[in-house]
Design a protein around this motif. Structure first.
Motif, PDB file in Angstrom:
ATOM      1  N   UNK A 253      34.631   5.507  75.760  1.00 34.47           N
ATOM      2  CA  UNK A 253      35.353   6.323  76.720  1.00 34.47           C
ATOM      3  C   UNK A 253      34.342   7.155  77.515  1.00 34.47           C
ATOM      4  N   UNK A 254      34.630   7.436  78.794  1.00 39.40           N
ATOM      5  CA  UNK A 254      33.764   8.338  79.553  1.00 39.40           C
ATOM      6  C   UNK A 254      33.681   9.696  78.861  1.00 39.40           C
ATOM      7  N   UNK A 255      32.471  10.202  78.709  1.00 36.06           N
ATOM      8  CA  UNK A 255      32.282  11.458  77.997  1.00 36.06           C
ATOM      9  C   UNK A 255      32.508  12.675  78.876  1.00 36.06           C
ATOM     10  N   UNK A 256      32.785  13.830  78.267  1.00 38.62           N
ATOM     11  CA  UNK A 256      33.033  15.050  79.045  1.00 38.62           C
ATOM     12  C   UNK A 256      31.816  15.489  79.862  1.00 38.62           C
ATOM     13  N   UNK A 258      29.389  13.484  80.905  1.00 40.80           N
ATOM     14  CA  UNK A 258      29.233  12.468  81.953  1.00 40.80           C
ATOM     15  C   UNK A 258      30.147  12.775  83.127  1.00 40.80           C
ATOM     16  N   UNK A 259      31.396  13.062  82.838  1.00 45.27           N
ATOM     17  CA  UNK A 259      32.345  13.355  83.897  1.00 45.27           C
ATOM     18  C   UNK A 259      31.969  14.627  84.651  1.00 45.27           C
ATOM     19  N   UNK A 260      31.501  15.622  83.916  1.00 46.50           N
ATOM     20  CA  UNK A 260      31.117  16.876  84.550  1.00 46.50           C
ATOM     21  C   UNK A 260      29.906  16.696  85.447  1.00 46.50           C
ATOM     22  N   UNK A 261      28.898  15.991  84.943  1.00 47.56           N
ATOM     23  CA  UNK A 261      27.678  15.779  85.724  1.00 47.56           C
ATOM     24  C   UNK A 261      27.954  14.866  86.916  1.00 47.56           C
ATOM     25  N   UNK A 262      28.798  13.861  86.737  1.00 51.50           N
ATOM     26  CA  UNK A 262      29.146  12.986  87.855  1.00 51.50           C
ATOM     27  C   UNK A 262      29.818  13.777  88.968  1.00 51.50           C
ATOM     28  N   UNK A 263      30.690  14.717  88.604  1.00 49.04           N
ATOM     29  CA  UNK A 263      31.352  15.557  89.612  1.00 49.04           C
ATOM     30  C   UNK A 263      30.340  16.448  90.323  1.00 49.04           C
TER      31      UNK A 263
END
Length: 275
Positions: A253-256, A258-263
């Motif tokens: 699953x996409x990690x928290x 990862x999602x934060x840094x991608x944003x």
């Protein structure tokens, strides 16, 4: 495709490179690939810095930075605002049909072509390794046959991208990506002495993540960690930061983080085109 060569834009089908060019005959060349976002090349200064480091590492003459910049902007202006990749190629120029040094002068080609939107990826760990003690370790050279073979192997085994270990059994990189693992509330990526490329996006991600209070650091990572990690991500100039959704068929699953840094990356790289 938009193509620039020898001072002006060309038809992309026009023959421009000599058969004796060392970039063609022995892979004696370096390149950069920048994202072209709304008509602007992202992080161009960092890409030119690395182009020059790679050229010096191969013993090539350093290209004239202003000529390269001018070529990039001419190509970007001709391309327009559609999402694209700009590729800067610098070779040793004409030379012998062997491993002796090229005669020069160097060959500069700049081209733009369309790319798709970034998306989550699956990866396959390949049975080949990066040699962290190689003469070209850490250089972005045109000697990409190893990557072509590794990526084909990954595709044959259900992966969108191939992941390499190094000769020490440490996690290294992908064929055109750097890798991140979430571990204990931190975002980890292999250090440059693993043999991985000093990715421009990798460096920007580390800097921007830290500036926004996220623990992000370089750390030696054993290869087995990618088979145990709950959350993995990749970075590259044309992908930005994307989650890995499978490793050798094991779903993730996409990690928290990862999602934060991608944003963070998506938001800031629009506002800061040349960080």
């Amino acid at each position: 495709m938009i193509l620039w060569f020898d001072g002006r834009l060309r038809d992309h089908a026009e023959p421009v490179v000599l058969a004796t060019d060392h970039g063609l005959t022995v892979g004696d060349g370096v390149f950069e690939a920048c994202e072209l976002l709304d008509g602007r090349p992202f992080a161009l200064s960092r890409h030119l810095d690395r182009l020059e480091r790679s050229a010096a590492g191969l013993g090539l003459p350093i290209p004239d930075r202003e000529v390269v910049r001018r070529a990039v902007h001419e190509v970007a202006d001709a391309w327009g605002t559609e999402l694209a990749r700009i590729r800067i190629l610098w070779t040793g120029g004409p030379g012998p049909l062997g491993s002796e040094a090229a005669w020069g002068p160097g060959t500069l080609l700049v081209a733009a072509s369309a790319v798709g939107a970034p998306h989550a990826v699956s990866v396959a760990v390949v049975p080949f390794v990066r040699n962290e003690r190689s003469a070209i370790a850490g250089l972005k050279t045109t000697s990409y046959a190893e990557n072509v073979r590794a990526l084909a192997w990954a595709h044959e085994h259900g992966g969108d991208e191939a992941i390499f270990a190094n000769t020490r059994g440490e996690l290294c990189e992908g064929t055109g990506t750097n890798i991140f693992i979430e571990d204990g509330g931190a975002l980890l990526t292999p250090p440059l002495d693993s043999g991985c490329l000093a990715g421009v996006t990798r460096a920007v991600v580390l800097e921007w993540a830290r500036e926004e209070g996220i623990e992000a650091r370089e750390e030696t990572i054993p290869l087995k960690a990618i088979h145990e990690a709950e959350h993995v991500a990749l970075s590259s100039s044309t992908r930005g930061v994307v989650p890995v959704v499978a490793v050798d068929g094991r779903a993730l699953e996409p990690g928290p983080l990862t999602q934060q840094v991608a944003e963070i990356y998506t938001r800031r790289h629009v506002l800061t085109p040349d960080p």
